[in-house]
Design a protein around this motif. Structure first.
Motif, PDB file in Angstrom:
ATOM      1  N   ASN A 111      -0.421   2.384  -7.921  1.00 18.28           N
ATOM      2  CA  ASN A 111       0.633   1.481  -7.463  1.00 18.28           C
ATOM      3  C   ASN A 111       1.493   1.056  -8.649  1.00 18.28           C
ATOM      4  O   ASN A 111       0.987   0.488  -9.618  1.00 18.28           O
ATOM      5  CB  ASN A 111       0.020   0.244  -6.797  1.00 18.28           C
ATOM      6  N   GLN A 131      -7.580  -1.261  -1.663  1.00 22.80           N
ATOM      7  CA  GLN A 131      -6.215  -1.752  -1.487  1.00 22.80           C
ATOM      8  C   GLN A 131      -6.188  -3.283  -1.411  1.00 22.80           C
ATOM      9  O   GLN A 131      -5.318  -3.926  -2.010  1.00 22.80           O
ATOM     10  CB  GLN A 131      -5.602  -1.147  -0.222  1.00 22.80           C
ATOM     11  N   THR A 149       0.833  -1.218   0.000  1.00 21.13           N
ATOM     12  CA  THR A 149       0.000   0.000   0.000  1.00 21.13           C
ATOM     13  C   THR A 149       0.858   1.255   0.000  1.00 21.13           C
ATOM     14  O   THR A 149       0.491   2.258  -0.616  1.00 21.13           O
ATOM     15  CB  THR A 149      -0.942   0.017   1.217  1.00 21.13           C
ATOM     16  N   TYR A 191      -4.386  -5.671  -4.170  1.00 19.52           N
ATOM     17  CA  TYR A 191      -3.352  -6.592  -3.692  1.00 19.52           C
ATOM     18  C   TYR A 191      -3.667  -8.036  -4.071  1.00 19.52           C
ATOM     19  O   TYR A 191      -2.799  -8.782  -4.544  1.00 19.52           O
ATOM     20  CB  TYR A 191      -3.236  -6.442  -2.175  1.00 19.52           C
ATOM     21  N   LEU A 233       3.672   1.610  -1.472  1.00 15.84           N
ATOM     22  CA  LEU A 233       4.128   1.848  -2.841  1.00 15.84           C
ATOM     23  C   LEU A 233       3.123   2.698  -3.618  1.00 15.84           C
ATOM     24  O   LEU A 233       3.499   3.460  -4.512  1.00 15.84           O
ATOM     25  CB  LEU A 233       4.334   0.516  -3.566  1.00 15.84           C
ATOM     26  N   GLY A 234       1.872   2.549  -3.254  1.00 17.71           N
ATOM     27  CA  GLY A 234       0.822   3.357  -3.887  1.00 17.71           C
ATOM     28  C   GLY A 234       0.527   4.643  -3.157  1.00 17.71           C
ATOM     29  O   GLY A 234      -0.542   5.253  -3.348  1.00 17.71           O
ATOM     30  N   THR A 273      -6.635   3.109  -7.585  1.00 17.40           N
ATOM     31  CA  THR A 273      -5.660   2.348  -6.801  1.00 17.40           C
ATOM     32  C   THR A 273      -4.736   1.549  -7.699  1.00 17.40           C
ATOM     33  O   THR A 273      -3.517   1.484  -7.471  1.00 17.40           O
ATOM     34  CB  THR A 273      -6.395   1.413  -5.834  1.00 17.40           C
TER      35      THR A 273
END
Length: 513
Positions: free
Chosen positions: A111, A70, A24, A74, A26-27, A107
């Protein structure tokens, strides 16, 4: 993957695949502690294919939807090679499904590990490698049978999804795969899908296996100072006991059917002013009229043939004494009430015309439903639309009126006169006591759905405990019309015109933080 930046090299990818928090960040998102607490067991159950059910209840504007996006992003990355399906169901297509889709897109784009890999397929399907997520509407008329969730089944705003719809069409989506199920939402009534699933999950969880995550405003405030200020403003505006504040911020479940005006709420109405028999100079008055025979919910003619009354509530608008209250509106002080029973409409119009000319109210709100339309038209013709505001009762308008009136009461803005021993006010005291009895007899039914509606009023056949006659809600509806006026007009104080606009509680609760 290219190795030009630390965010796209193999080392970053390997770490992200085992560290959700790192992924998260990284985003450019830093999850809060309570978000991580809910995410960890959900991810663990998905990866271990444990097929558990989780319920996550967050207050409004506390990061529930960000956490969803998120997690979805992921999981798409984790299963991009192996493949699998996530299914997310929202109560409506517009705006909820579409909003969730836009949030996931942002999102995925934000990322660097997912930005170059995802694509949108036809309709509401997003793909990252061999993994997909499908967004579906859980509205009653939607056709969604046939989708399969092998990774995760999410029900967003589960308090607004019909339990029968879920049991019949949505639950089977995870049956063949025993996929993990997550019910996301905000507190509403005890008979919602979310409340049901919370009870079931609580019965299965242990100290080592938490399945219900119920977060309230106090938890969020410890990490987000701005949220504390926002919630404090909502409490000041609507009152801590307002149903929307209790449910939407403090995660307190409401009873679907209950008394609307509790003794605590009635006590809050007590003012320190006196009744008036004549207008005082330099003061502003407003008149609220509920017309007999124009009931919005049922026939006013009881089994005994008794009709309800045309009820007049005369209020004086005053600046509030408390500086913190001044931001939110003005005090409405009831100074006189009148009831007319079985009075011909022509005579009602004549009396209303004389009363308005004598008191010279700055605004008049008149119930224009049914036969009230004729009264409203006559008053409009005489006094104009700058003074007369017609109000038409419907299920939606009455619900909104009720929420606003509760907000006024809970914030201390509706004030009843203090009784006294003066003979000329004996009738006023009797009408005030009748008003209180109507309040106590009023019942509310909160309606499931995104609109957060409520049905409220006195049910047919309820009798007055003092007189034994059928009890109507004419005085109550007359008073509640103040909420319609309070939303639209300014208040005059010390010769100045101050425009005070009270927002829709439902919209206000979804803004701020």
């Amino acid at each position: 993957m290219a190795s030009e930046t630390p965010f796209t090299n193999r080392e970053a990818l390997q770490r992200a695949l085992t560290d959700f928090d790192f992924f998260t960040r990284l985003g450019k998102i830093r999850l809060r502690a309570y978000q991580k607490q809910a995410a960890a067991p959900i991810l663990r159950a998905v990866l271990r294919r444990e097929g558990k059910t989780f319920a996550v209840m967050f207050p409004r504007q506390s990061g529930k939807n960000e956490l969803q996006a998120q997690l979805e992003c992921y999981l798409l990355l984790l299963f991009s090679q192996e493949g699998g399906e996530i299914v997310k169901v929202s109560p409506t297509l517009r705006p909820q499904c579409l909003t969730a889709m836009r949030r996931l897109e942002r999102t995925l784009k934000a990322n660097p590990l997912t930005a170059p890999l995802w694509k949108k397929e036809a309709g509401s399907v997003y793909r990252l490698g061999n993994a997909t997520i499908t967004f579906l509407s859980g509205a009653p008329g939607s056709k969604i049978v046939g989708a399969t969730a092998s990774i995760l089944l999410e029900i967003d705003e589960a308090q607004d999804v019909n339990p029968e719809k879920y049991d019949r069409e949505i639950a089977p989506m995870a049956a063949s795969t025993n996929a993990v199920r997550v019910f996301w939402g905000t507190a509403w009534t005890e008979d919602t899908l979310l409340a049901r699933e919370i009870r079931l999950a609580e019965s299965l969880q242990t100290a080592a296996d938490q399945r219900v995550f119920r977060i309230d405003a106090h938890t969020v405030e410890r990490e987000v100072p701005a949220y504390k200020q926002f919630v404090a403003e909502q409490v000041a505006k609507f009152g801590r006991d307002h149903p929307l504040v209790k449910s939407q911020f403090f995660s307190e479940m409401l009873t679907g059917r209950d008394s609307l005006f509790t003794e605590v709420r009635i006590e809050k109405m007590s003012g320190r002013h006196a009744f008036l028999s004549e207008p005082l100079p330099y003061e502003r008055y407003v008149l609220l009229i509920d017309v007999a025979g124009s009931d919005e919910t049922s026939s006013h003619l009881s089994a005994a043939g008794e009709r309800d009354a045309t009820a007049l509530t005369l209020c004086r608008l005053q600046p509030p004494e408390s500086e913190c209250q001044a931001v939110w509106g003005y005090d409405w002080q009831v100074v006189q009430r009148i009831c007319w029973i079985n009075l011909p409409l022509t005579e009602q119009i004549e009396r209303l015309t004389s009363f308005i000319r004598y008191w010279n109210p700055s605004q008049v709100v008149v119930d224009a439903t049914g036969v009230g339309a004729g009264v409203a038209a006559a008053l409009l013709q005489t006094f104009g639309d700058g003074v007369v505001l017609p109000f038409v009762f419907s299920a939606a308008s009455k619900s909104k009126l009720g929420w606003h009136f509760l907000a006024m009461i809970d914030a201390g803005h509706w004030q009843e006169a203090q009784p006294n021993d003066k003979p000329e006010f004996t009738e006023q005291i009797e009408l005030q006591q009748l008003f209180y009895r109507q309040l106590r007899a009023c019942q509310v039914e909160l309606v499931a759905g995104p609109q957060k509606g409520m049905r409220w009023g006195i049910k047919p056949g309820v009798t007055d405990p003092i007189t034994g006659q059928f009890l109507h809600d004419d005085l109550l509806m007359s008073a509640a019309l103040a909420a319609y006026l309070d939303e639209r007009i300014g208040a005059i104080s010390s010769g100045e015109t101050l425009i005070v606009r009270r927002s829709d509680p439902l919209k206000s609760l979804d803004k701020g933080y």
